[in-house]
Scaffold this active site. Sequence first.
Site, PDB file in Angstrom:
ATOM      1  N   LYS A  48      13.753  -0.091   7.039  1.00 33.32           N
ATOM      2  CA  LYS A  48      12.850  -0.807   7.949  1.00 33.32           C
ATOM      3  C   LYS A  48      13.563  -1.189   9.254  1.00 33.32           C
ATOM      4  CE  LYS A  48       9.012  -0.677   5.602  1.00 33.32           C
ATOM      5  NZ  LYS A  48       7.810  -0.006   6.119  1.00 33.32           N
ATOM      6  N   TYR A  77      15.856  -0.220   1.311  1.00 32.55           N
ATOM      7  CA  TYR A  77      14.590  -0.590   1.951  1.00 32.55           C
ATOM      8  C   TYR A  77      14.842  -1.346   3.259  1.00 32.55           C
ATOM      9  CZ  TYR A  77      10.114  -2.927   2.698  1.00 32.55           C
ATOM     10  OH  TYR A  77       8.949  -3.410   3.255  1.00 32.55           O
ATOM     11  N   SER A  95       9.254  -4.604   8.553  1.00 28.36           N
ATOM     12  CA  SER A  95       9.262  -5.686   7.557  1.00 28.36           C
ATOM     13  C   SER A  95      10.235  -6.757   8.014  1.00 28.36           C
ATOM     14  CB  SER A  95       9.713  -5.177   6.189  1.00 28.36           C
ATOM     15  OG  SER A  95       9.920  -6.296   5.338  1.00 28.36           O
TER      16      SER A  95
HETATM   17  N1  LIG Z   1       3.402  -6.584   1.047  1.00 25.57           N
HETATM   18  C1  LIG Z   1       4.439  -7.159   1.686  1.00 25.57           C
HETATM   19  O1  LIG Z   1       4.883  -8.285   1.373  1.00 25.57           O
HETATM   20  C2  LIG Z   1       5.115  -6.430   2.820  1.00 25.57           C
HETATM   21  C3  LIG Z   1       6.031  -7.143   3.613  1.00 25.57           C
HETATM   22  C4  LIG Z   1       6.652  -6.492   4.674  1.00 25.57           C
HETATM   23  C5  LIG Z   1       6.363  -5.169   4.928  1.00 25.57           C
HETATM   24  N2  LIG Z   1       5.486  -4.498   4.126  1.00 25.57           N
HETATM   25  C6  LIG Z   1       5.221  -3.090   4.446  1.00 25.57           C
HETATM   26  O2  LIG Z   1       3.821  -2.898   4.553  1.00 25.57           O
HETATM   27  C7  LIG Z   1       3.467  -1.610   4.075  1.00 25.57           C
HETATM   28  C8  LIG Z   1       2.421  -1.721   2.969  1.00 25.57           C
HETATM   29  O3  LIG Z   1       2.873  -2.621   1.981  1.00 25.57           O
HETATM   30  P1  LIG Z   1       2.118  -2.745   0.574  1.00 25.57           P
HETATM   31  O4  LIG Z   1       2.477  -4.070   0.015  1.00 25.57           O
HETATM   32  O5  LIG Z   1       0.700  -2.368   0.720  1.00 25.57           O
HETATM   33  O6  LIG Z   1       2.911  -1.589  -0.243  1.00 25.57           O
HETATM   34  P2  LIG Z   1       2.494  -0.717  -1.534  1.00 25.57           P
HETATM   35  O7  LIG Z   1       3.756  -0.275  -2.183  1.00 25.57           O
HETATM   36  O8  LIG Z   1       1.493  -1.466  -2.365  1.00 25.57           O
HETATM   37  O9  LIG Z   1       1.725   0.532  -0.906  1.00 25.57           O
HETATM   38  C9  LIG Z   1       2.426   1.608  -0.332  1.00 25.57           C
HETATM   39  C10 LIG Z   1       1.538   2.828  -0.360  1.00 25.57           C
HETATM   40  O10 LIG Z   1       2.297   3.935   0.168  1.00 25.57           O
HETATM   41  C11 LIG Z   1       2.094   5.052  -0.655  1.00 25.57           C
HETATM   42  N3  LIG Z   1       3.211   5.982  -0.562  1.00 25.57           N
HETATM   43  C12 LIG Z   1       4.456   5.827  -1.096  1.00 25.57           C
HETATM   44  N4  LIG Z   1       5.192   6.919  -0.872  1.00 25.57           N
HETATM   45  C13 LIG Z   1       4.405   7.773  -0.142  1.00 25.57           C
HETATM   46  C14 LIG Z   1       4.602   9.074   0.374  1.00 25.57           C
HETATM   47  N5  LIG Z   1       5.763   9.730   0.191  1.00 25.57           N
HETATM   48  N6  LIG Z   1       3.604   9.660   1.058  1.00 25.57           N
HETATM   49  C15 LIG Z   1       2.402   9.022   1.226  1.00 25.57           C
HETATM   50  N7  LIG Z   1       2.162   7.802   0.727  1.00 25.57           N
HETATM   51  C16 LIG Z   1       3.147   7.172   0.047  1.00 25.57           C
HETATM   52  C17 LIG Z   1       1.950   4.477  -2.059  1.00 25.57           C
HETATM   53  O11 LIG Z   1       1.330   5.401  -2.957  1.00 25.57           O
HETATM   54  C18 LIG Z   1       1.120   3.230  -1.789  1.00 25.57           C
HETATM   55  O12 LIG Z   1      -0.259   3.511  -1.842  1.00 25.57           O
HETATM   56  C19 LIG Z   1       4.770  -0.939   3.649  1.00 25.57           C
HETATM   57  O13 LIG Z   1       5.281  -0.202   4.741  1.00 25.57           O
HETATM   58  C20 LIG Z   1       5.668  -2.124   3.354  1.00 25.57           C
HETATM   59  O14 LIG Z   1       7.027  -1.784   3.491  1.00 25.57           O
HETATM   60  C21 LIG Z   1       4.854  -5.100   3.085  1.00 25.57           C
END
Ligand SMILES: NC(=O)c1ccc[n+]([C@@H]2O[C@H](COP(=O)([O-])OP(=O)(O)OC[C@H]3O[C@@H](n4cnc5c(N)ncnc54)[C@H](O)[C@@H]3O)[C@@H](O)[C@H]2O)c1
Length: 260
Positions: free
Chosen positions: A170, A166, A153
């Site tokens: 990351k 968090y 991230s």
């Molecule tokens: N959306 C953004 O702006 C953004 C920005 C930078 C990085 N990210 C990264 O991208 C990835 C996806 O982001 P997102 O927005 O879809 O997040 P989100 O929170 O909507 O989805 C995360 C998913 O991971 C699952 N999860 C959580 N704990 C778990 C566990 N112990 N075992 C298995 N599954 C588990 C959740 O149930 C969920 O379905 C993440 O790694 C996040 O850190 C997202």
Amino acid sequence: MNNVQEPTPQRLKGKVVVVTGAGQGIGKAYSRRLAEEGAQVLMVDINEKAVREAAAELREASLNVQGWALDVARAEDVKRFADELSEQHERIDGLVNNAAIFSSLKLMPFWEIDTAQWDQVMAVNVRGPWMLVTALLPRLRAAGGASVVNIGSDAVWMGKPGYLHYVVSKAAVYGMTHAMARELGADNIRVNTLSPGFTTTEVPRETFTEAQLTGILKSQALQRVASTGDMVGVVSFLMSEDSRWITGQTLHVTGGLLHR
Ligand SMILES: NC(=O)c1ccc[n+]([C@@H]2O[C@H](COP(=O)([O-])OP(=O)(O)OC[C@H]3O[C@@H](n4cnc5c(N)ncnc54)[C@H](O)[C@@H]3O)[C@@H](O)[C@H]2O)c1
């Protein structure tokens, strides 16, 4: 830009790819795109209902996916998952370590985070990817050219306030990628980090305030907010032979976000 829909390339035909955190958000979108490119996608999430429904939705679109309930932070569950998978597949060609505690996080000063919350974020976001790669290693080795994509991230480089656990988790992912890439190079397993910036999904969340969003747009070269569609082509590129000489790298998929 014209409106003609180009056919999706079929770069991943015959490949078997695991995507964690696939029940919603970007993980679900990665799963769709990887399957559209011909991969068989094993969709994993702690939220069993969500991942089963997400997989069913993609199967309705004639995509080759399966949903699995798994908590990536639990060593015994990860081992059981890898054992079951090994019975069904001689090789695993790819793993997207996308699962994280993210959209459910509440912003708070770091001195208010308690140790249980801290440990849980580390267990899912850091220990989980390491345990999955370790458990799947024999099958990744058997692929003879597997690709691991760890999701980072750009919150790390922003030094984004409000969720230190968090941000630190990351930051650890970057180190894990670089060191894993070195240790797995002899097996021809590539390991890279895809680092998104702020990306909208169907899931509402509290971790970005309006003021922060305005600040981010000012810092991006491209002047719009990203959505999942801006991420998915990069993950399929990293899974494909097109990226076969790229390992140990971080791709910042952020619209040219500058960190000052
Ligand atoms: N959306 C953004 O702006 C953004 C920005 C930078 C990085 N990210 C990264 O991208 C990835 C996806 O982001 P997102 O927005 O879809 O997040 P989100 O929170 O909507 O989805 C995360 C998913 O991971 C699952 N999860 C959580 N704990 C778990 C566990 N112990 N075992 C298995 N599954 C588990 C959740 O149930 C969920 O379905 C993440 O790694 C996040 O850190 C997202």
